[in-house]
Motif scaffolding. Sequence first.
Motif, PDB file in Angstrom:
ATOM      1  N   VAL A  54      14.501  -1.473   3.973  1.00  9.68           N
ATOM      2  CA  VAL A  54      14.156  -2.371   2.867  1.00  9.68           C
ATOM      3  C   VAL A  54      15.147  -2.177   1.729  1.00  9.68           C
ATOM      4  N   PHE A  55      15.611  -3.265   1.148  1.00 10.71           N
ATOM      5  CA  PHE A  55      16.634  -3.232   0.102  1.00 10.71           C
ATOM      6  C   PHE A  55      15.984  -2.945  -1.253  1.00 10.71           C
ATOM      7  N   SER A  56      15.448  -1.748  -1.387  1.00 11.38           N
ATOM      8  CA  SER A  56      14.771  -1.346  -2.620  1.00 11.38           C
ATOM      9  C   SER A  56      14.671   0.162  -2.661  1.00 11.38           C
ATOM     10  N   ASP A  57      14.557   0.697  -3.884  1.00 13.11           N
ATOM     11  CA  ASP A  57      14.407   2.154  -3.992  1.00 13.11           C
ATOM     12  C   ASP A  57      12.990   2.599  -3.674  1.00 13.11           C
ATOM     13  N   THR A  58      12.016   1.707  -3.806  1.00 11.14           N
ATOM     14  CA  THR A  58      10.630   1.999  -3.419  1.00 11.14           C
ATOM     15  C   THR A  58      10.079   0.803  -2.652  1.00 11.14           C
ATOM     16  N   VAL A  59       9.070   1.053  -1.824  1.00 12.79           N
ATOM     17  CA  VAL A  59       8.401  -0.022  -1.083  1.00 12.79           C
ATOM     18  C   VAL A  59       6.905   0.083  -1.380  1.00 12.79           C
ATOM     19  N   GLU A  60       6.427  -0.858  -2.176  1.00 16.18           N
ATOM     20  CA  GLU A  60       5.020  -0.860  -2.567  1.00 16.18           C
ATOM     21  C   GLU A  60       4.155  -1.741  -1.666  1.00 16.18           C
ATOM     22  N   THR A  61       4.776  -2.464  -0.764  1.00 15.13           N
ATOM     23  CA  THR A  61       4.024  -3.299   0.172  1.00 15.13           C
ATOM     24  C   THR A  61       3.059  -2.431   0.974  1.00 15.13           C
ATOM     25  N   ARG A  62       1.824  -2.917   1.145  1.00 16.00           N
ATOM     26  CA  ARG A  62       0.802  -2.177   1.884  1.00 16.00           C
ATOM     27  C   ARG A  62       0.650  -2.784   3.286  1.00 16.00           C
ATOM     28  N   LEU A  63       0.616  -1.932   4.299  1.00 19.64           N
ATOM     29  CA  LEU A  63       0.393  -2.360   5.679  1.00 19.64           C
ATOM     30  C   LEU A  63      -1.058  -2.074   6.034  1.00 19.64           C
ATOM     31  N   ARG A  64      -1.786  -3.121   6.447  1.00 20.72           N
ATOM     32  CA  ARG A  64      -3.209  -2.961   6.708  1.00 20.72           C
ATOM     33  C   ARG A  64      -3.595  -3.595   8.036  1.00 20.72           C
ATOM     34  N   ARG A  65      -4.603  -2.993   8.626  1.00 16.70           N
ATOM     35  CA  ARG A  65      -5.219  -3.566   9.817  1.00 16.70           C
ATOM     36  C   ARG A  65      -6.192  -4.656   9.389  1.00 16.70           C
ATOM     37  N   ASN A  66      -6.301  -5.691  10.202  1.00 19.65           N
ATOM     38  CA  ASN A  66      -7.183  -6.805   9.869  1.00 19.65           C
ATOM     39  C   ASN A  66      -8.636  -6.363   9.717  1.00 19.65           C
ATOM     40  N   LYS A  67      -9.365  -7.092   8.908  1.00 21.57           N
ATOM     41  CA  LYS A  67     -10.792  -6.818   8.691  1.00 21.57           C
ATOM     42  C   LYS A  67     -11.674  -7.569   9.675  1.00 21.57           C
ATOM     43  N   HIS A  68     -11.262  -8.794  10.027  1.00 18.64           N
ATOM     44  CA  HIS A  68     -12.149  -9.668  10.791  1.00 18.64           C
ATOM     45  C   HIS A  68     -11.853  -9.699  12.285  1.00 18.64           C
ATOM     46  N   GLY A  69     -10.899  -8.914  12.743  1.00 21.65           N
ATOM     47  CA  GLY A  69     -10.651  -8.793  14.170  1.00 21.65           C
ATOM     48  C   GLY A  69     -10.362 -10.115  14.844  1.00 21.65           C
TER      49      GLY A  69
END
Length: 302
Positions: free
Chosen positions: A269-284
């Motif tokens: 990622v072209f950034s010094d930090t990555v604040e994006t959150r990776l999450r599993r779906n809630k509703h399947g």
Amino acid sequence: MRIGIDLGGTKIEALALDAEGRELARRRIAAPQGNYDATVAAIRDLLAALESETGEQGTVGIGMPGAISPATGLVKNANSTWLIGHPFGRDLEAALARPVRLANDADCFALSEAADGAGANAASVFGVILGTGVGGGIVVNGALLSGPNAIAGEWGHNPLPWMHPDEYPGADCYCGRKGCIETWLSGPAFARLYKEEEGEAQTPEEIVAAAQAGKRPARLALRRYADRLARALAHAINILDPEVIVLGGGMSNIEALYDEVPARWSAYVFSDTVETRLRRNKHGDASGVRGAAWLWPEGSSA
């Protein structure tokens, strides 16, 4: 009442929701394989059964593989190839005797998870399907992004980024190109690559179970998968910079990905930090059909 229909390669699911999003009824049938007319008839009959059960008529949203071409009104880009080249929207409206809203199945997944799922309250959500195919949908401030070509989020048909020398040129894709992300990250691709690398035919579930049991070949296969997913998602982050990425589809059930992938994507990622959150779906599995129902916003009528 809102009705959502999720047209998959192997099943068709329909869901009726009330104004508050509560489930009123749900039905699932096997999808006709390779038969366009039978697909339209199956959706018609499924809708009739759902409305008979609830005693109400509803708006209809449909999540489908591929998209409707703005230029021709015909289906394009569908891995259920028997739909391609047909006026699916017009034929459904005639069969159902009402207006129908259609969107790509990954778009419907993203809309559902952004509305009240794993991406709720986020300003921007990238919903990713890692299943039989690989796709994506983009929701910004609660609205689904489509675009003039109706291909926003078609992440699976870009080449795998930052390919290693031993990954070239990549496998053939049904779209006619080689090395698409889908050919690396779909469930069938994961199994195919494991067989090519280890000489053993295993399902994705069996490979993951073997990795959890400490089997080295399976652990290495899962590590390669996580690295490829990290590269592919980093590419999306560099373009979209979403607050949340939500994973869906069968491969999203691999728990290790939610630690391993964010640990790896910072290198790309072209950034010094990555604040994006990776999450599993809630509703399947219900996310796609719920998102299809939400294609009709509150207060809309057919």
